[in-house]
Design an enzyme around this catalytic site. Structure first.
Site, PDB file in Angstrom:
ATOM      1  N   LYS A   1      36.920  29.551   7.362  1.00  0.00           N
ATOM      2  CA  LYS A   1      36.615  28.817   6.463  1.00  0.00           C
ATOM      3  C   LYS A   1      35.876  29.464   5.052  1.00  0.00           C
ATOM      4  O   LYS A   1      36.126  28.845   3.930  1.00  0.00           O
ATOM      5  CB  LYS A   1      35.655  27.877   6.994  1.00  0.00           C
ATOM      6  CG  LYS A   1      34.309  28.400   7.539  1.00  0.00           C
ATOM      7  CD  LYS A   1      33.479  27.051   7.915  1.00  0.00           C
ATOM      8  CE  LYS A   1      33.131  26.858   9.294  1.00  0.00           C
ATOM      9  NZ  LYS A   1      32.271  28.146   9.969  1.00  0.00           N
TER      10      LYS A   1
ATOM     11  N   LYS B   1      31.940  41.346   8.862  1.00  0.00           N
ATOM     12  CA  LYS B   1      31.410  40.602   7.656  1.00  0.00           C
ATOM     13  C   LYS B   1      30.459  41.796   6.817  1.00  0.00           C
ATOM     14  O   LYS B   1      30.247  41.386   5.437  1.00  0.00           O
ATOM     15  CB  LYS B   1      30.332  39.549   8.121  1.00  0.00           C
ATOM     16  CG  LYS B   1      30.997  38.415   8.758  1.00  0.00           C
ATOM     17  CD  LYS B   1      30.264  37.072   8.877  1.00  0.00           C
ATOM     18  CE  LYS B   1      31.118  35.832   9.212  1.00  0.00           C
ATOM     19  NZ  LYS B   1      30.645  34.625   9.620  1.00  0.00           N
TER      20      LYS B   1
ATOM     21  N   LYS C   1      42.334  36.121  11.143  1.00  0.00           N
ATOM     22  CA  LYS C   1      42.267  34.777  11.665  1.00  0.00           C
ATOM     23  C   LYS C   1      41.981  33.768  10.304  1.00  0.00           C
ATOM     24  O   LYS C   1      41.370  34.290   9.474  1.00  0.00           O
ATOM     25  CB  LYS C   1      40.881  34.459  12.770  1.00  0.00           C
ATOM     26  CG  LYS C   1      39.673  34.664  12.096  1.00  0.00           C
ATOM     27  CD  LYS C   1      38.647  34.227  13.249  1.00  0.00           C
ATOM     28  CE  LYS C   1      37.166  34.081  12.536  1.00  0.00           C
ATOM     29  NZ  LYS C   1      36.371  33.015  12.883  1.00  0.00           N
TER      30      LYS C   1
HETATM   31  N1  AQP Z   1      40.817  30.815  13.464  1.00  0.00           N
HETATM   32  C1  AQP Z   1      40.269  30.059  14.475  1.00  0.00           C
HETATM   33  N2  AQP Z   1      40.841  29.801  15.622  1.00  0.00           N
HETATM   34  C2  AQP Z   1      40.217  29.413  16.651  1.00  0.00           C
HETATM   35  N3  AQP Z   1      38.940  29.175  16.826  1.00  0.00           N
HETATM   36  C3  AQP Z   1      38.151  29.493  15.580  1.00  0.00           C
HETATM   37  N4  AQP Z   1      37.115  29.358  15.388  1.00  0.00           N
HETATM   38  C4  AQP Z   1      36.625  30.168  14.119  1.00  0.00           C
HETATM   39  N5  AQP Z   1      37.954  30.396  13.546  1.00  0.00           N
HETATM   40  C5  AQP Z   1      38.887  29.925  14.273  1.00  0.00           C
HETATM   41  C6  AQP Z   1      35.927  28.932  16.294  1.00  0.00           C
HETATM   42  O1  AQP Z   1      35.058  27.877  15.651  1.00  0.00           O
HETATM   43  C7  AQP Z   1      33.945  27.827  16.067  1.00  0.00           C
HETATM   44  C8  AQP Z   1      32.899  27.751  14.846  1.00  0.00           C
HETATM   45  O2  AQP Z   1      32.749  28.993  14.277  1.00  0.00           O
HETATM   46  P1  AQP Z   1      31.807  29.335  13.389  1.00  0.00           P
HETATM   47  O3  AQP Z   1      31.402  28.412  12.115  1.00  0.00           O
HETATM   48  O4  AQP Z   1      30.556  29.627  14.226  1.00  0.00           O
HETATM   49  O5  AQP Z   1      31.991  30.481  12.680  1.00  0.00           O
HETATM   50  P2  AQP Z   1      33.199  31.553  12.625  1.00  0.00           P
HETATM   51  O6  AQP Z   1      33.580  31.785  14.087  1.00  0.00           O
HETATM   52  O7  AQP Z   1      32.706  32.688  11.580  1.00  0.00           O
HETATM   53  O8  AQP Z   1      34.257  30.543  11.930  1.00  0.00           O
HETATM   54  P3  AQP Z   1      34.974  30.840  10.457  1.00  0.00           P
HETATM   55  O9  AQP Z   1      35.662  29.687  10.174  1.00  0.00           O
HETATM   56  O10 AQP Z   1      35.682  32.133  10.301  1.00  0.00           O
HETATM   57  O11 AQP Z   1      33.573  30.923   9.594  1.00  0.00           O
HETATM   58  P4  AQP Z   1      33.033  32.024   8.670  1.00  0.00           P
HETATM   59  O12 AQP Z   1      34.292  32.247   7.634  1.00  0.00           O
HETATM   60  O13 AQP Z   1      31.835  31.259   7.879  1.00  0.00           O
HETATM   61  O14 AQP Z   1      32.711  33.146   9.272  1.00  0.00           O
HETATM   62  C9  AQP Z   1      33.695  28.983  16.864  1.00  0.00           C
HETATM   63  O15 AQP Z   1      33.827  28.570  18.314  1.00  0.00           O
HETATM   64  C10 AQP Z   1      34.866  29.728  16.604  1.00  0.00           C
HETATM   65  O16 AQP Z   1      35.428  30.669  17.792  1.00  0.00           O
END
Ligand code: AQP
Length: 335
Positions: free
Chosen positions: A202, A117, A199
């Site tokens: 969002k 990040k 991965k």
């Molecule tokens: N691609 C993925 N595959 C499986 N699990 C995923 N998680 C996130 N991306 C994947 C799981 O979703 C949960 C919530 O995630 P988060 O909102 O805490 O943030 P994150 O892990 O950083 O997810 P994002 O979508 O990538 O958000 P941003 O873009 O804001 O950083 C967690 O349990 C995560 O493991």
């Protein structure tokens, strides 16, 4: 203490609209755990975490309502679990400060999400982005959670929460339960549809890279059609076919089929048949969730009521825990 049920806890950031990755990697699992009736369940929308990257306040508020509605639509039932908004429960940031005094600078520097990040937001490498895993440790340890259902990308943060708990317990025995990551067999890491080495996220700026839980069926079909595959049109999993392998993981998670069954089903058929089948499976998986969310979002007063009741139940646990920890540290009890 001996007959106490084990506790499951997890959270999700309202940092955007949630993806199929978030659903398969975490939310679906939370609902399964809740319905297994083996654990006491606590799940939250972690809005404090979301501001580690800049958010538009109106968008953040709206995304929080949406995410909360989606969690309920997915099957989290406020009568069976404590469902709440992180910023409504002040014990989380309170404990976070305490735990930051038990976390080493070097440990936080090694977190891959921080490195990733900071590269993506080079103009805003703030201290919150760096100490994010400490707040996450507080989210977990304040409930004495035993299992943390997350996707693979969060494993390192849960490991750190364990290390912090062990360190604190060494100084003040019996303070926290040492938690364990609980990662699903299928769907633990769904990759971007446009770049299967990353991965699905969002906050990705390329809309074709992810499927949103709220995407209408046409959008899902279109994004699947554009998903990166490879020149050899066989539906088979292998490290040199990461795009197809990712679609197979999605199909497997959506249908419950094994890789062997999927390979047999599409033997000699190619991507022209496989991609629409994956799209259909995802459309059907998400359809009830999307429809129920839209219904719930019509009544924000009801959602706020559920949020308030959830926060009240959470605070009953966290206030007691913070007092207990303050006492161990030697703070004079507040009256
Ligand atoms: N691609 C993925 N595959 C499986 N699990 C995923 N998680 C996130 N991306 C994947 C799981 O979703 C949960 C919530 O995630 P988060 O909102 O805490 O943030 P994150 O892990 O950083 O997810 P994002 O979508 O990538 O958000 P941003 O873009 O804001 O950083 C967690 O349990 C995560 O493991």
């Amino acid at each position: 203490m001996e007959n106490k049920r084990k506790v499951s806890l997890s959270g999700i950031q309202p940092s955007g609209k949630i993806t199929l990755g978030n659903y398969l990697g975490s939310i679906k699992n939370w609902v399964d755990i809740q319905d297994s009736d083996e654990y006491d369940n606590r799940y939250c929308v972690v809005d404090l975490h979301a501001i580690t990257v800049r958010q538009d306040p109106d968008d953040l508020r709206e995304q929080t309502y949406q995410l909360f509605a989606q969690l309920m639509a997915a099957g989290l039932d406020p009568d069976k679990c404590i469902l709440f908004i992180q910023s409504h429960v002040q014990g989380h940031p309170e404990l976070s400060w305490i735990l930051s005094c038990f976390t080493m600078f070097g440990e936080l520097s090694r977190m891959t999400q921080f490195k990733d990040k900071s590269q993506r937001h080079a103009d805003n490498i703030n201290a919150g982005l760096f100490t994010y895993p400490v707040l996450m440790a507080a989210d977990i340890l304040i409930y004495d959670a035993d299992i943390i259902p997350v996707g693979e990308d969060q494993r390192q943060h849960v490991e750190l929460a364990r290390d912090i708990a062990i360190r604190f317990n060494n100084r003040f025995p019996g303070s926290f339960v040492v938690p364990e990551a609980y990662i699903p067999k299928e769907g633990a890491k769904i990759m971007s549809l446009q770049d299967p080495s990353r991965k699905m996220s969002k906050s990705d700026t390329n809309e074709n890279s992810f499927i949103l839980v709220m995407d209408p069926p046409e959008a899902i079909v279109k994004k699947m059609k554009r998903a990166v595959t490879d020149s050899d049109a066989r539906v088979a999993a292998s490290p040199d076919k990461p795009g197809v392998t990712n679609l197979m993981h999605i199909y497997a998670a959506a249908t419950g089929k094994s890789f062997a069954e999927i390979e047999a089903e599409f033997e000699g058929k190619g991507y022209g048949v496989f991609k629409p089948a994956v799209a259909d499976a995802v459309v059907e998986l998400l359809r009830p969730l999307r429809e129920k969310s839209l219904e719930l979002l019509k009544d924000k007063a009801y959602l706020e009521d559920v949020m308030a009741k959830g926060a009240e139940k959470a605070r009953a646990i966290t206030d007691a825990k913070v007092r207990q920890i303050y006492d161990k540290l030697g703070f004079i009890a507040r009256r």
